[in-house]
Design a protein around this motif. Structure first.
Motif, PDB file in Angstrom:
ATOM      1  N   LYS A  63     -33.319  -5.132  40.445  1.00 38.21           N
ATOM      2  CA  LYS A  63     -34.278  -4.072  40.183  1.00 38.21           C
ATOM      3  C   LYS A  63     -34.336  -3.100  41.365  1.00 38.21           C
ATOM      4  CE  LYS A  63     -37.700  -6.975  39.182  1.00 38.21           C
ATOM      5  NZ  LYS A  63     -38.998  -7.471  38.657  1.00 38.21           N
ATOM      6  N   ASP A  64     -35.038  -1.996  41.186  1.00 40.80           N
ATOM      7  CA  ASP A  64     -35.128  -0.965  42.231  1.00 40.80           C
ATOM      8  C   ASP A  64     -35.669  -1.509  43.543  1.00 40.80           C
ATOM      9  OD1 ASP A  64     -33.987   1.412  41.466  1.00 40.80           O
ATOM     10  OD2 ASP A  64     -35.747   2.110  40.366  1.00 40.80           O
ATOM     11  N   ASP A  65     -36.566  -2.484  43.471  1.00 36.09           N
ATOM     12  CA  ASP A  65     -37.164  -3.013  44.698  1.00 36.09           C
ATOM     13  C   ASP A  65     -36.294  -4.074  45.368  1.00 36.09           C
ATOM     14  OD1 ASP A  65     -37.439  -5.167  43.000  1.00 36.09           O
ATOM     15  OD2 ASP A  65     -39.632  -5.236  43.062  1.00 36.09           O
ATOM     16  N   GLY A  66     -35.097  -4.301  44.805  1.00 38.02           N
ATOM     17  CA  GLY A  66     -34.162  -5.248  45.405  1.00 38.02           C
ATOM     18  C   GLY A  66     -34.312  -6.673  44.922  1.00 38.02           C
ATOM     19  N   THR A  67     -35.332  -6.964  44.126  1.00 38.70           N
ATOM     20  CA  THR A  67     -35.498  -8.319  43.609  1.00 38.70           C
ATOM     21  C   THR A  67     -34.540  -8.559  42.441  1.00 38.70           C
ATOM     22  OG1 THR A  67     -37.286  -7.621  42.124  1.00 38.70           O
ATOM     23  CG2 THR A  67     -37.909  -8.430  44.311  1.00 38.70           C
ATOM     24  N   VAL A  68     -34.221  -9.809  42.200  1.00 40.51           N
ATOM     25  CA  VAL A  68     -33.277 -10.190  41.148  1.00 40.51           C
ATOM     26  C   VAL A  68     -34.047 -10.671  39.919  1.00 40.51           C
ATOM     27  CG1 VAL A  68     -31.393 -11.754  40.530  1.00 40.51           C
ATOM     28  CG2 VAL A  68     -31.505 -10.783  42.834  1.00 40.51           C
ATOM     29  N   ALA A  69     -33.834  -9.993  38.806  1.00 40.41           N
ATOM     30  CA  ALA A  69     -34.504 -10.384  37.558  1.00 40.41           C
ATOM     31  C   ALA A  69     -33.803 -11.579  36.921  1.00 40.41           C
ATOM     32  CB  ALA A  69     -34.530  -9.215  36.584  1.00 40.41           C
ATOM     33  N   TYR A  70     -32.479 -11.582  36.996  1.00 39.06           N
ATOM     34  CA  TYR A  70     -31.704 -12.698  36.444  1.00 39.06           C
ATOM     35  C   TYR A  70     -30.393 -12.816  37.200  1.00 39.06           C
ATOM     36  CZ  TYR A  70     -28.628  -9.314  34.238  1.00 39.06           C
ATOM     37  OH  TYR A  70     -27.739  -8.284  34.031  1.00 39.06           O
ATOM     38  N   ALA A  71     -29.797 -13.964  37.133  1.00 36.63           N
ATOM     39  CA  ALA A  71     -28.478 -14.181  37.732  1.00 36.63           C
ATOM     40  C   ALA A  71     -27.713 -15.156  36.863  1.00 36.63           C
ATOM     41  CB  ALA A  71     -28.595 -14.730  39.150  1.00 36.63           C
ATOM     42  N   THR A  72     -26.451 -14.865  36.645  1.00 34.54           N
ATOM     43  CA  THR A  72     -25.598 -15.739  35.851  1.00 34.54           C
ATOM     44  C   THR A  72     -24.455 -16.253  36.710  1.00 34.54           C
ATOM     45  OG1 THR A  72     -26.097 -14.604  33.779  1.00 34.54           O
ATOM     46  CG2 THR A  72     -24.065 -15.897  33.845  1.00 34.54           C
ATOM     47  N   VAL A  73     -24.252 -17.561  36.694  1.00 35.61           N
ATOM     48  CA  VAL A  73     -23.149 -18.189  37.420  1.00 35.61           C
ATOM     49  C   VAL A  73     -22.176 -18.755  36.392  1.00 35.61           C
ATOM     50  CG1 VAL A  73     -22.461 -19.969  39.059  1.00 35.61           C
ATOM     51  CG2 VAL A  73     -24.640 -18.770  39.367  1.00 35.61           C
ATOM     52  N   THR A  74     -20.955 -18.240  36.401  1.00 38.94           N
ATOM     53  CA  THR A  74     -19.913 -18.748  35.510  1.00 38.94           C
ATOM     54  C   THR A  74     -18.903 -19.523  36.341  1.00 38.94           C
ATOM     55  OG1 THR A  74     -20.162 -16.858  34.032  1.00 38.94           O
ATOM     56  CG2 THR A  74     -18.142 -18.145  33.821  1.00 38.94           C
ATOM     57  N   SER A  75     -18.703 -20.790  36.005  1.00 36.60           N
ATOM     58  CA  SER A  75     -17.720 -21.632  36.689  1.00 36.60           C
ATOM     59  C   SER A  75     -16.538 -21.857  35.756  1.00 36.60           C
ATOM     60  CB  SER A  75     -18.339 -22.980  37.085  1.00 36.60           C
ATOM     61  OG  SER A  75     -19.448 -22.796  37.942  1.00 36.60           O
ATOM     62  N   ALA A  76     -15.333 -21.768  36.312  1.00 31.63           N
ATOM     63  CA  ALA A  76     -14.126 -21.943  35.501  1.00 31.63           C
ATOM     64  C   ALA A  76     -13.034 -22.542  36.380  1.00 31.63           C
ATOM     65  CB  ALA A  76     -13.665 -20.604  34.933  1.00 31.63           C
ATOM     66  N   PRO A  77     -12.087 -23.275  35.790  1.00 30.59           N
ATOM     67  CA  PRO A  77     -10.978 -23.823  36.581  1.00 30.59           C
ATOM     68  C   PRO A  77     -10.209 -22.725  37.304  1.00 30.59           C
ATOM     69  CG  PRO A  77     -11.047 -24.813  34.393  1.00 30.59           C
ATOM     70  CD  PRO A  77     -12.018 -23.673  34.372  1.00 30.59           C
ATOM     71  N   LEU A  78      -9.566 -23.079  38.413  1.00 29.89           N
ATOM     72  CA  LEU A  78      -8.849 -22.087  39.211  1.00 29.89           C
ATOM     73  C   LEU A  78      -7.716 -21.422  38.441  1.00 29.89           C
ATOM     74  CD1 LEU A  78      -8.631 -23.729  42.752  1.00 29.89           C
ATOM     75  CD2 LEU A  78     -10.089 -21.861  41.996  1.00 29.89           C
ATOM     76  N   ARG A  79      -7.261 -22.050  37.372  1.00 25.21           N
ATOM     77  CA  ARG A  79      -6.185 -21.450  36.574  1.00 25.21           C
ATOM     78  C   ARG A  79      -6.691 -20.267  35.749  1.00 25.21           C
ATOM     79  NH1 ARG A  79      -1.555 -23.789  35.394  1.00 25.21           N
ATOM     80  NH2 ARG A  79      -1.671 -23.216  33.191  1.00 25.21           N
ATOM     81  N   SER A  80      -7.984 -19.986  35.809  1.00 24.39           N
ATOM     82  CA  SER A  80      -8.543 -18.854  35.077  1.00 24.39           C
ATOM     83  C   SER A  80      -8.101 -17.545  35.719  1.00 24.39           C
ATOM     84  CB  SER A  80     -10.071 -18.923  35.091  1.00 24.39           C
ATOM     85  OG  SER A  80     -10.516 -20.172  34.617  1.00 24.39           O
ATOM     86  N   SER A  81      -8.272 -16.460  34.988  1.00 22.19           N
ATOM     87  CA  SER A  81      -7.993 -15.138  35.541  1.00 22.19           C
ATOM     88  C   SER A  81      -9.160 -14.224  35.217  1.00 22.19           C
ATOM     89  CB  SER A  81      -6.695 -14.562  34.964  1.00 22.19           C
ATOM     90  OG  SER A  81      -6.820 -14.365  33.573  1.00 22.19           O
ATOM     91  N   ILE A  82      -9.308 -13.174  36.007  1.00 18.87           N
ATOM     92  CA  ILE A  82     -10.396 -12.217  35.820  1.00 18.87           C
ATOM     93  C   ILE A  82      -9.784 -10.846  35.596  1.00 18.87           C
ATOM     94  CG2 ILE A  82     -12.393 -11.127  36.923  1.00 18.87           C
ATOM     95  CD1 ILE A  82     -12.641 -13.736  38.557  1.00 18.87           C
ATOM     96  N   SER A  83     -10.246 -10.134  34.582  1.00 17.18           N
ATOM     97  CA  SER A  83      -9.690  -8.817  34.290  1.00 17.18           C
ATOM     98  C   SER A  83     -10.781  -7.759  34.379  1.00 17.18           C
ATOM     99  CB  SER A  83      -9.047  -8.794  32.899  1.00 17.18           C
ATOM    100  OG  SER A  83     -10.017  -9.085  31.904  1.00 17.18           O
ATOM    101  N   LEU A  84     -10.365  -6.548  34.691  1.00 16.07           N
ATOM    102  CA  LEU A  84     -11.275  -5.416  34.789  1.00 16.07           C
ATOM    103  C   LEU A  84     -10.603  -4.212  34.172  1.00 16.07           C
ATOM    104  CD1 LEU A  84     -13.786  -3.909  35.958  1.00 16.07           C
ATOM    105  CD2 LEU A  84     -12.441  -3.568  38.043  1.00 16.07           C
ATOM    106  N   GLU A  85     -11.282  -3.557  33.243  1.00 14.66           N
ATOM    107  CA  GLU A  85     -10.733  -2.371  32.594  1.00 14.66           C
ATOM    108  C   GLU A  85     -11.591  -1.162  32.932  1.00 14.66           C
ATOM    109  OE1 GLU A  85      -9.658  -0.658  28.100  1.00 14.66           O
ATOM    110  OE2 GLU A  85     -10.563  -2.639  28.368  1.00 14.66           O
ATOM    111  N   ILE A  86     -10.950  -0.066  33.345  1.00 14.97           N
ATOM    112  CA  ILE A  86     -11.658   1.170  33.657  1.00 14.97           C
ATOM    113  C   ILE A  86     -11.068   2.257  32.756  1.00 14.97           C
ATOM    114  CG2 ILE A  86     -12.270   2.837  35.440  1.00 14.97           C
ATOM    115  CD1 ILE A  86     -11.554   0.611  37.465  1.00 14.97           C
ATOM    116  N   ARG A  87     -11.906   2.936  31.993  1.00 18.87           N
ATOM    117  CA  ARG A  87     -11.436   3.965  31.078  1.00 18.87           C
ATOM    118  C   ARG A  87     -11.809   5.350  31.571  1.00 18.87           C
ATOM    119  NH1 ARG A  87     -13.007   1.536  25.090  1.00 18.87           N
ATOM    120  NH2 ARG A  87     -12.039  -0.506  25.344  1.00 18.87           N
ATOM    121  N   ASP A  88     -11.032   6.343  31.155  1.00 18.22           N
ATOM    122  CA  ASP A  88     -11.370   7.723  31.463  1.00 18.22           C
ATOM    123  C   ASP A  88     -12.628   8.113  30.701  1.00 18.22           C
ATOM    124  OD1 ASP A  88      -9.187   8.035  33.084  1.00 18.22           O
ATOM    125  OD2 ASP A  88      -7.889   8.736  31.463  1.00 18.22           O
ATOM    126  N   ALA A  89     -13.333   9.103  31.231  1.00 18.76           N
ATOM    127  CA  ALA A  89     -14.588   9.525  30.606  1.00 18.76           C
ATOM    128  C   ALA A  89     -14.389   9.927  29.152  1.00 18.76           C
ATOM    129  CB  ALA A  89     -15.202  10.674  31.399  1.00 18.76           C
TER     130      ALA A  89
END
Length: 258
Positions: free
Chosen positions: A226-252
């Motif tokens: 939030k604006d005041d720096g406090t955390v409303a929620y947090a999610t922790v996802t655990s996965a085996p090291l063989r996992s991969s993480i992807s990120l997609e960025i699109r043009d406007a």
């Protein structure tokens, strides 16, 4: 101490700067005396740390540190690439093959502990805990997802809602199309921060993924801030090291912002 506790203790020594890159560890027998355990348990812990790329072990001269303190690599700041789908859906999209599925969401009320420090939610805070397991197409558990929601945020309801607040109900929570859960409920979240690292699986994640406790895993922490720096929620996802993480960025022009 047990093996996971020794790994945690030595890792903390590295992160605190007490053990630096190139430093030699004490002999196994001395470490066993320090941690009140056997030389065999220490050796097993060092083998795991060597597999994680934290130390190097060579017979005849012992072990030395080959890593530095935990670092943060910032990829950048981007707006959601797809405003037609709620951010929470795109951030944890299915990619484990046709037939992958998620187990039911379990909900309980608890208190954040020191072990939850990287969530940004202070220890002692009353939270609603939501947990879920994902299975791949072959039925193997591949992700453990745990969300902590501060009670003041978890008890919010959208306008016109009746009954138990959405975040306190078991099962899926589905906001209107194109709207995040935080915005739908009015949590006041202005940004979501992600941190990705490797760490030992805690007891719950290890059990869910059918791994020995302390096994290195991918750990993805997202925090709704939030604006005041406090955390409303947090999610922790655990996965085996063989996992991969992807990120997609699109043009406007394609619906996102590069």
């Amino acid at each position: 101490m047990k093996q996971p506790e020794i790994i945690k203790a030595l890792t903390e020594e590295i992160d605190q700067g007490n053990l630096k890159y190139g430093d030699r560890l004490k002999p196994t027998r001395e470490l066993a005396e320090k941690y009140g355990t056997t030389a065999q348990t220490v050796s097993a812990a060092l083998s795991v740390m060597a597999g994680m790329g934290m130390i190097q072990v060579q017979r005849g001269w012992g072990a030395k540190v080959i890593t530095g303190r935990k670092a943060n690599i910032k990829l950048g700041t981007y707006l959601s690439a797809n405003r037609e789908v709620a951010t929470g859906t795109t951030a944890w999209a299915r990619s484990s093959g046709n037939g992958s599925k998620e187990g039911p969401t379990a909900v309980s009320q608890t208190v954040a502990t020191e072990e939850d420090a990287d969530t940004g939610i202070p220890a002692g805070t009353e939270v609603v805990e939501r947990t879920r397991i994902r299975f791949d197409a072959d039925g193997a558990p591949c992700q453990h997802k745990r969300t902590l929601v501060a009670v003041d945020a978890a008890t919010l309801t959208p306008e016109g809602w009746t009954g138990l607040p959405p975040m306190m109900r078991p099962g899926d929570v589905t906001p209107p199309a194109g709207m995040s859960i935080a915005k739908w409920l009015g949590m006041g979240v202005t940004r979501v921060l992600y941190e990705i690292n490797t760490d030992q699986a805690d007891a719950a994640a290890a059990a869910a993924l059918t791994l020995p406790e302390g096994t290195p895993c991918m750990r993805i922490v997202s925090r709704g801030v939030k604006d005041d720096g406090t955390v409303a929620y947090a999610t922790v996802t655990s996965a085996p090291l063989r996992s991969s993480i992807s990120l997609e960025i699109r043009d406007a022009e394609e619906g996102g912002v590069a």
